[in-house]
Design an enzyme around this catalytic site. Sequence first.
Site, short mmCIF file in Angstrom:
data_model
loop_
_atom_site.label_atom_id
_atom_site.label_comp_id
_atom_site.label_asym_id
_atom_site.label_seq_id
_atom_site.Cartn_x
_atom_site.Cartn_y
_atom_site.Cartn_z
N LYS A 22 0.85 -1.21 0.00
CA LYS A 22 0.00 0.00 0.00
C LYS A 22 0.88 1.24 0.00
O LYS A 22 0.67 2.16 -0.82
CB LYS A 22 -0.88 -0.01 1.25
CG LYS A 22 -1.54 1.34 1.56
CD LYS A 22 -2.43 1.32 2.78
CE LYS A 22 -1.72 1.57 4.06
NZ LYS A 22 -1.39 2.98 4.37
N ASN A 23 1.86 1.31 0.88
CA ASN A 23 2.63 2.54 1.04
C ASN A 23 3.63 2.79 -0.09
O ASN A 23 4.12 3.91 -0.25
CB ASN A 23 3.32 2.57 2.41
CG ASN A 23 2.31 2.74 3.52
OD1 ASN A 23 1.14 3.06 3.26
ND2 ASN A 23 2.72 2.52 4.75
N ARG A 400 -8.62 -0.24 4.67
CA ARG A 400 -7.66 0.72 4.08
C ARG A 400 -6.35 0.03 3.72
O ARG A 400 -5.66 0.44 2.82
CB ARG A 400 -7.36 1.84 5.09
CG ARG A 400 -8.52 2.72 5.41
CD ARG A 400 -8.09 3.93 6.21
NE ARG A 400 -7.02 4.64 5.50
CZ ARG A 400 -6.47 5.77 5.96
NH1 ARG A 400 -6.88 6.29 7.10
NH2 ARG A 400 -5.52 6.38 5.29
C1 EPZ Z 1 4.50 6.97 6.17
O1 EPZ Z 1 3.76 8.06 6.70
C2 EPZ Z 1 3.53 5.80 6.10
N1 EPZ Z 1 2.41 6.14 5.22
C3 EPZ Z 1 2.99 5.49 7.51
O2 EPZ Z 1 2.15 4.35 7.41
C4 EPZ Z 1 4.19 5.15 8.40
O3 EPZ Z 1 3.72 4.92 9.72
C5 EPZ Z 1 5.18 6.32 8.41
O4 EPZ Z 1 5.59 6.61 7.04
C6 EPZ Z 1 6.43 6.02 9.22
O5 EPZ Z 1 7.07 4.89 8.72
C7 EPZ Z 1 2.61 6.07 3.88
O6 EPZ Z 1 3.68 5.76 3.40
C8 EPZ Z 1 1.43 6.40 3.02
P1 EPZ Z 1 6.67 10.32 8.24
P2 EPZ Z 1 4.42 9.55 6.68
O7 EPZ Z 1 6.63 11.56 7.43
O8 EPZ Z 1 5.20 9.75 5.45
C9 EPZ Z 1 6.55 13.58 11.67
C10 EPZ Z 1 0.24 3.05 7.75
O9 EPZ Z 1 -0.20 2.54 8.79
N2 EPZ Z 1 6.59 14.55 10.55
O10 EPZ Z 1 7.88 9.45 8.18
O11 EPZ Z 1 3.35 10.50 7.02
C11 EPZ Z 1 5.21 12.86 11.73
O12 EPZ Z 1 4.28 13.64 12.46
C12 EPZ Z 1 0.76 4.48 7.78
O13 EPZ Z 1 0.34 2.46 6.63
C13 EPZ Z 1 6.79 15.90 10.85
O14 EPZ Z 1 6.92 16.29 12.01
O15 EPZ Z 1 5.41 9.41 7.92
C14 EPZ Z 1 5.56 11.57 12.41
O16 EPZ Z 1 5.56 11.79 13.82
C15 EPZ Z 1 0.55 5.14 9.12
N3 EPZ Z 1 6.80 16.80 9.82
C16 EPZ Z 1 6.98 11.28 11.93
O17 EPZ Z 1 7.49 12.52 11.43
C17 EPZ Z 1 6.65 16.41 8.51
O18 EPZ Z 1 6.70 17.27 7.63
C18 EPZ Z 1 7.04 10.25 10.82
O19 EPZ Z 1 6.33 10.74 9.74
C19 EPZ Z 1 6.46 15.04 8.24
C20 EPZ Z 1 6.43 14.13 9.27
#
Ligand code: EPZ
Length: 421
Positions: A22-23, A400
Amino acid sequence: MDSILVTGNGPLNGQIPIAGAKNACLTLMPATLLSEEPLTLTNAPRLSDIKTMTALLQSLGAEVSSLQDGQVQAMSSHDLTSQTADYEIVRKMRASNLVLGPLLARFGHAVVSLPGGCAIGARPMDLHVEGLEALGAEIELKDGYLYAKAAGGLKGAVHEMRFASVGATENIVMAATLAKGTTVLKNAAREPEIVDLVECLRKMGAQIAGEGTSTIEIQGVDRLHGATHQVVTDRIELGTYMLAPAICGGEVELLGGRMRLVESFAAKLDAAGVSVEETDKGLKVTRKNGRVAAVDVVTEPFPGFPTDLQAQMMALMCTAEGASVLEERIFENRFMHAPELVRMGADIEVHGGTATVKGVERLKGAPVMATDLRASVSLILAGLAAEGETTVSRVYHLDRGYEHVVRKLEGVGAKIERIKG
Ligand code: EPZ
């Protein structure tokens, strides 16, 4: 709303096929916006999130069609009619923000709604904005939307991210493929989904090196062409189903699984007394009788223990011999499955980002509620090993990210059915 009824039914044996990630798919689909020519994805999973991304791309004017029972997404963004990703779609799925980089790179402007918070955390976009501004974009936040423009096109730059964000890495890399000059992205995320995205972009004519490491270098090119790409196996679905024989006992082969996708996770299962062996068809997971041993877990960016498997691992630790400490370092609110597991007799104490789980002999079936995608499947795993019946409600969360859960688990001997609600 549908629910899922699970009855503890002893060891599981057989094979479970693992779908495309999915991701990975959610970042590969927006990549079609980078080229006028068609991009075709094979091994695409059939999930509601993919339907949401399809609707978003279509709202921009892209043509997206599912062929061969949905496993192939053919997309063409030759004539885009809009560069605005509307709140109505983005609020349902954060990954919608992955159209920002491609739209900016190809058209020089984009309007993308901020996703808003979700159950597991605030999920801001500051790291995306900082990276795209480093490439020369001007981005302004107004009325909940990011207004981004790069009139003279994007320019390559050296940029170090404050945190190895998966989505920000994907947006910045996609944008940099069409920037003028060279981009060096430091502290880049290393997830397999990013490696898969880069392999697809390279097939489209992008010049990129370093994927899977913390430094990715991109030489901008004038245009990208079409391609056909097979979506990588879903390591989170893989890890989830590896936990089914781990929590119930038995032996299950996960078809399509590869050790390189789940190395740190498999090491934790091994430490808990569950054997994981790579076969020519996938990964074989075996657990003999007796309880697993408690192990501690800290979630980290890849190659560390995946946050998306924390809830599922907690379900296993609820039945382990001893106490385990699970530390969630990626999201600020990702223990909502804990109170539901406690309803099933688990002994869990949550303090901030740390959960201490004292294993019990056996969980008891109970009615529980899914709160987010990964929590929902954690409750199903707990129900597989619990005494009696467990009803998991709000399974739209499940749809999802997991295709055919009932069929896949029934296929290895689980007593599980979906109740239309
Ligand atoms: C991706 O989300 C995945 N989703 C998530 O999977 C996964 O949990 C996550 O990466 C971490 O591995 C997809 O790929 C569609 P991040 P993403 O940006 O890109 C903070 C699932 O269950 N952050 O690495 O949103 C954020 O708040 C989903 O399939 C900022 O602060 O994750 C989080 O605490 C859930 N500012 C941390 O970084 C930003 O601009 C990790 O977020 C971006 C992120």
